[in-house]
Design a protein around this motif. Structure first.
Motif, short mmCIF file in Angstrom:
data_model
loop_
_atom_site.label_atom_id
_atom_site.label_comp_id
_atom_site.label_asym_id
_atom_site.label_seq_id
_atom_site.Cartn_x
_atom_site.Cartn_y
_atom_site.Cartn_z
N SER A 1 -48.88 -45.91 20.21
CA SER A 1 -48.01 -46.21 19.07
C SER A 1 -46.97 -45.11 18.89
O SER A 1 -47.16 -43.96 19.31
CB SER A 1 -48.81 -46.41 17.78
N ARG A 2 -45.88 -45.51 18.26
CA ARG A 2 -44.76 -44.62 17.93
C ARG A 2 -44.37 -44.91 16.49
O ARG A 2 -44.12 -46.05 16.13
CB ARG A 2 -43.58 -44.89 18.86
N HIS A 3 -44.32 -43.87 15.67
CA HIS A 3 -44.02 -44.05 14.25
C HIS A 3 -42.76 -43.24 13.90
O HIS A 3 -42.74 -42.02 14.09
CB HIS A 3 -45.19 -43.57 13.39
N ALA A 4 -41.74 -43.92 13.41
CA ALA A 4 -40.54 -43.23 12.93
C ALA A 4 -40.88 -42.49 11.64
O ALA A 4 -41.51 -43.05 10.74
CB ALA A 4 -39.42 -44.23 12.70
N PRO B 1 -39.60 -39.35 8.54
CA PRO B 1 -38.42 -38.78 7.88
C PRO B 1 -37.79 -37.65 8.69
O PRO B 1 -38.44 -37.03 9.54
CB PRO B 1 -38.99 -38.25 6.55
N ALA B 2 -36.50 -37.41 8.42
CA ALA B 2 -35.75 -36.30 9.04
C ALA B 2 -35.71 -36.40 10.56
O ALA B 2 -35.75 -35.40 11.27
CB ALA B 2 -36.33 -34.95 8.62
N ASN B 3 -35.64 -37.65 11.07
CA ASN B 3 -35.45 -37.89 12.51
C ASN B 3 -36.58 -37.34 13.38
O ASN B 3 -36.35 -36.88 14.50
CB ASN B 3 -34.11 -37.30 12.97
N ASN B 4 -37.78 -37.40 12.85
CA ASN B 4 -38.96 -37.02 13.62
C ASN B 4 -39.74 -38.26 14.01
O ASN B 4 -39.49 -39.37 13.51
CB ASN B 4 -39.84 -36.08 12.80
N LEU B 5 -40.70 -38.07 14.90
CA LEU B 5 -41.59 -39.15 15.34
C LEU B 5 -43.03 -38.67 15.30
O LEU B 5 -43.30 -37.48 15.46
CB LEU B 5 -41.26 -39.58 16.77
N THR B 6 -43.94 -39.61 15.10
CA THR B 6 -45.35 -39.37 15.36
C THR B 6 -45.74 -40.25 16.54
O THR B 6 -45.52 -41.46 16.52
CB THR B 6 -46.23 -39.68 14.14
N LEU B 7 -46.29 -39.63 17.57
CA LEU B 7 -46.72 -40.33 18.78
C LEU B 7 -48.23 -40.29 18.85
O LEU B 7 -48.85 -39.25 18.58
CB LEU B 7 -46.13 -39.66 20.03
N VAL B 8 -48.81 -41.41 19.25
CA VAL B 8 -50.27 -41.48 19.39
C VAL B 8 -50.60 -41.88 20.81
O VAL B 8 -50.07 -42.88 21.33
CB VAL B 8 -50.90 -42.49 18.40
N TYR B 9 -51.47 -41.10 21.45
CA TYR B 9 -51.93 -41.37 22.81
C TYR B 9 -53.44 -41.53 22.80
O TYR B 9 -54.15 -40.88 22.01
CB TYR B 9 -51.56 -40.22 23.75
N ARG B 10 -53.94 -42.37 23.68
CA ARG B 10 -55.37 -42.54 23.85
C ARG B 10 -55.68 -42.65 25.35
O ARG B 10 -54.79 -42.98 26.13
CB ARG B 10 -55.88 -43.78 23.11
N LYS B 11 -56.94 -42.41 25.69
CA LYS B 11 -57.35 -42.53 27.08
C LYS B 11 -57.14 -43.97 27.56
O LYS B 11 -57.46 -44.91 26.84
CB LYS B 11 -58.81 -42.12 27.26
N ARG B 12 -56.59 -44.09 28.76
CA ARG B 12 -56.42 -45.42 29.33
C ARG B 12 -57.78 -46.03 29.64
O ARG B 12 -58.68 -45.33 30.13
CB ARG B 12 -55.58 -45.36 30.62
N SER B 13 -57.92 -47.30 29.38
CA SER B 13 -59.17 -47.97 29.73
C SER B 13 -59.23 -48.13 31.25
O SER B 13 -58.23 -48.45 31.90
CB SER B 13 -59.25 -49.33 29.05
N SER B 14 -60.39 -47.92 31.82
CA SER B 14 -60.54 -47.97 33.27
C SER B 14 -60.71 -49.41 33.76
O SER B 14 -61.01 -50.30 33.00
CB SER B 14 -61.74 -47.13 33.70
#
Length: 214
Positions: free
Chosen positions: A196-199, A201-214
């Motif tokens: 996921s990617r979350h816009a 305030p102040a032109n920042n982002l929150t990025l979420v990463y998780r382990k890929r399923s095998s």
């Protein structure tokens, strides 16, 4: 308008409890994202906790989780401990000395890893080490949560972010805003995928990463 500058622990005064002004501006927006991302229980490891203000706020917002702060700067470790003591945050553990770029983190397991405003104010090796460390300590399905400014393919970069990038590189050529495709590529190298990617305030982002399923 003053020139954009990074917040650095050694320039944030001499008192034990250092203050990062951006914390008050972004902590609630980050909390809103965390509500939909964090696990129902377990330990959240924060890499590069800085002043410690963020983790104390999150610990109060999520009392069912154990919060493990860390930093590589002695002044930051002292500030984190001072903020936690002042808040009486019983679910905040004593801070660990962790340099994201270095192997051998002194923690065996985490159920989420949070990293706020480190990636652009550190050499690229710190980002590589961050994902390597995450691969070693994160449980299955555990998220990596990154907050900060990034350069995104096909999206115009804000003028303020361009100026900030220039100021970072003038201060240290190894610093600077990172491209999302580089972040995704490194994540993939260590077995993670962006979920996921979350816009923000102040032109920042929150990025979420998780382990890929095998």
């Amino acid at each position: 308008m003053t020139d954009p500058k990074p917040w650095l622990i050694d320039e944030a005064g001499a008192e034990a409890r250092r203050h990062a002004p951006a914390t008050l501006r972004n902590r609630d927006a980050i909390t809103d994202v965390l509500r939909g991302v964090l696990p129902p229980q377990g330990t959240v490891l924060e890499i590069a906790s800085g002043s410690g203000e963020h983790i104390v706020h999150f610990a109060q917002a999520f009392p069912h989780l154990v919060w493990q702060p860390s930093d590589c700067e002695p002044a930051a470790l002292a500030s984190i401990a001072a903020w936690a003591a002042q808040a009486g945050a019983s679910n905040v553990q004593p801070p660990l000395a962790i340099d994201a770029a270095q192997p051998g983190w002194p923690i065996q397991r985490a159920d989420a890893i949070l990293c706020i405003n480190m990636v652009h104010i550190s050499p690229w090796d710190a980002t590589l080490g961050l994902f390597k460390g995450c691969a070693q300590v994160l449980t299955d399905e555990a998220p990596i949560i990154l907050y900060g400014p990034y350069v995104e393919e096909g999206v115009e970069t804000a003028v303020s972010n361009l100026a900030f990038d220039d100021s970072l590189k003038a201060r240290n050529p190894a610093w600077g805003l990172r491209h999302l495709y580089d972040m995704d590529r490194v994540a993939s190298d260590y077995g993670f995928a962006r979920t996921s990617r979350h816009a923000m305030p102040a032109n920042n982002l929150t990025l979420v990463y998780r382990k890929r399923s095998s």
